[in-house]
Design a protein around this motif. Sequence first.
Motif, short mmCIF file in Angstrom:
data_model
loop_
_atom_site.label_atom_id
_atom_site.label_comp_id
_atom_site.label_asym_id
_atom_site.label_seq_id
_atom_site.Cartn_x
_atom_site.Cartn_y
_atom_site.Cartn_z
N VAL A 178 -12.99 4.56 -15.51
CA VAL A 178 -13.02 5.14 -14.17
C VAL A 178 -12.83 6.65 -14.31
CG1 VAL A 178 -11.92 5.18 -11.90
CG2 VAL A 178 -12.11 3.03 -13.14
N THR A 179 -13.78 7.41 -13.78
CA THR A 179 -13.73 8.87 -13.93
C THR A 179 -13.14 9.55 -12.70
OG1 THR A 179 -16.02 9.01 -13.14
CG2 THR A 179 -15.67 8.91 -15.53
N ALA A 180 -13.27 8.91 -11.53
CA ALA A 180 -12.75 9.51 -10.30
C ALA A 180 -11.40 8.88 -9.95
CB ALA A 180 -13.74 9.30 -9.16
N PRO A 181 -10.54 9.64 -9.26
CA PRO A 181 -9.24 9.08 -8.84
C PRO A 181 -9.44 7.86 -7.93
CG PRO A 181 -9.30 11.47 -8.55
CD PRO A 181 -10.70 11.04 -8.85
N VAL A 182 -8.59 6.86 -8.11
CA VAL A 182 -8.64 5.65 -7.30
C VAL A 182 -7.25 5.38 -6.75
CG1 VAL A 182 -9.08 3.16 -7.29
CG2 VAL A 182 -10.51 4.66 -8.68
N SER A 183 -7.16 5.14 -5.44
CA SER A 183 -5.88 4.79 -4.81
C SER A 183 -5.71 3.28 -4.89
CB SER A 183 -5.86 5.25 -3.35
OG SER A 183 -5.96 6.65 -3.27
N MET A 184 -4.53 2.85 -5.34
CA MET A 184 -4.26 1.43 -5.53
C MET A 184 -3.15 0.98 -4.58
SD MET A 184 -6.28 0.68 -8.11
CE MET A 184 -5.62 -0.87 -8.69
N THR A 185 -3.34 -0.17 -3.98
CA THR A 185 -2.27 -0.78 -3.18
C THR A 185 -1.31 -1.51 -4.12
OG1 THR A 185 -3.40 -2.90 -2.88
CG2 THR A 185 -3.93 -1.13 -1.31
N GLU A 224 -14.91 -4.86 -6.25
CA GLU A 224 -15.73 -3.99 -5.41
C GLU A 224 -15.54 -2.52 -5.76
OE1 GLU A 224 -14.76 -5.03 -1.38
OE2 GLU A 224 -15.12 -7.16 -1.77
N LEU A 225 -14.31 -2.14 -6.13
CA LEU A 225 -14.03 -0.76 -6.50
C LEU A 225 -14.55 -0.42 -7.90
CD1 LEU A 225 -10.35 -0.43 -5.20
CD2 LEU A 225 -12.36 0.79 -4.31
N GLU A 226 -14.99 -1.46 -8.63
CA GLU A 226 -15.53 -1.30 -9.99
C GLU A 226 -14.49 -0.72 -10.95
OE1 GLU A 226 -19.88 -0.25 -10.25
OE2 GLU A 226 -19.51 0.44 -8.20
N VAL A 227 -13.23 -1.11 -10.75
CA VAL A 227 -12.19 -0.69 -11.69
C VAL A 227 -11.96 -1.76 -12.75
CG1 VAL A 227 -11.04 0.83 -10.05
CG2 VAL A 227 -10.34 -1.56 -10.21
N VAL A 228 -12.61 -2.92 -12.60
CA VAL A 228 -12.60 -3.95 -13.64
C VAL A 228 -14.05 -4.31 -13.96
CG1 VAL A 228 -10.36 -4.90 -13.00
CG2 VAL A 228 -12.42 -5.84 -11.95
N GLU A 229 -14.28 -4.76 -15.17
CA GLU A 229 -15.62 -5.16 -15.60
C GLU A 229 -15.50 -6.38 -16.49
OE1 GLU A 229 -17.11 -1.83 -17.81
OE2 GLU A 229 -15.91 -2.31 -19.59
#
Length: 314
Positions: A178-185, A224-229
Amino acid sequence: MTTFAGLPTPPALPAGMAGRPSMADTHDRWPFPEALSYLISRRMTGRLTLYPSGVILHLNDGRVDGAQGHRLLGDVLLEQGLVNVDDLTAALITGGLLGQTLLRARRLTALQLRGALRQQVRGALRDVLATPPERYEFVPGTALPSPSAGVPGGEVLAEALTRGGTLPLGTIFQLAPVTAPVSMTPDQWALLRWVNGRRSLRRAVQLSGLPDDLAFTAARQLIELEVVEHSAITELKFIVAQLKPASSVRQPPAGIRGNLFIKYMDGTQDVWSVVQKLNFPPEEAASLLCAMHRDDLLDIVQGRAEFQRLLEQY
């Protein structure tokens, strides 16, 4: 030959180009939404043909750039009021790709064409996910010319999960780059911390300690956020191995399970099929395969690029 679809058929590239495998399977053996998820998470480029409908989805780096064999692009443009029948007839007489011809004639803007292509793709996806194909085939190829639909992979996966109503709980996921910041709950993080490329999504849900409804919602969001593959373990579907002849330096493994596993390495069936027959955990099969290759017991006869990716993790 030009059709209202306005999409070319890209030339096929050699199987395994840049580590991108050709792939053919059935919905019964590998559910279509899971296979589509794999292609998107591996950011593949090429064409995915669905049978018996004949619909072709054009992928580009994990995005869906076009849909062929479903609803015609000309019909979409007419419905949206972007062109009239005379414009369409003139473009077809001119020849070439319909969208490109209309662009050159200044009958469409690039933004309008992309919007129409996206509507065409989304309509095709809704239909093929509502009624999955009996079988499908992916062949690596070149990307469609710009502008294209460029529907993001995360959006496609969201549609697949919503339509299917189930999660790929048996699939093994790993963290994606992941190259862009992602906010996680908090719920997303509680689940993500158990995703390690070795355990199934079902097991990660169990370990998270979250109630099923919250865990399933978090899992959908992470996909959906594509933080897992998909983990490299998925590559077992494309790898075929063969036992080398025994010699003074190459002896069969001592363990019973290792001997049982290697018995099926006959160069004719993929490793995933062997896993299903033996009911071995996929991570155990991956470890056995890599260890036996390092011990010079096995040759990889198909899926070398996919095996190399597996070897890097095991």
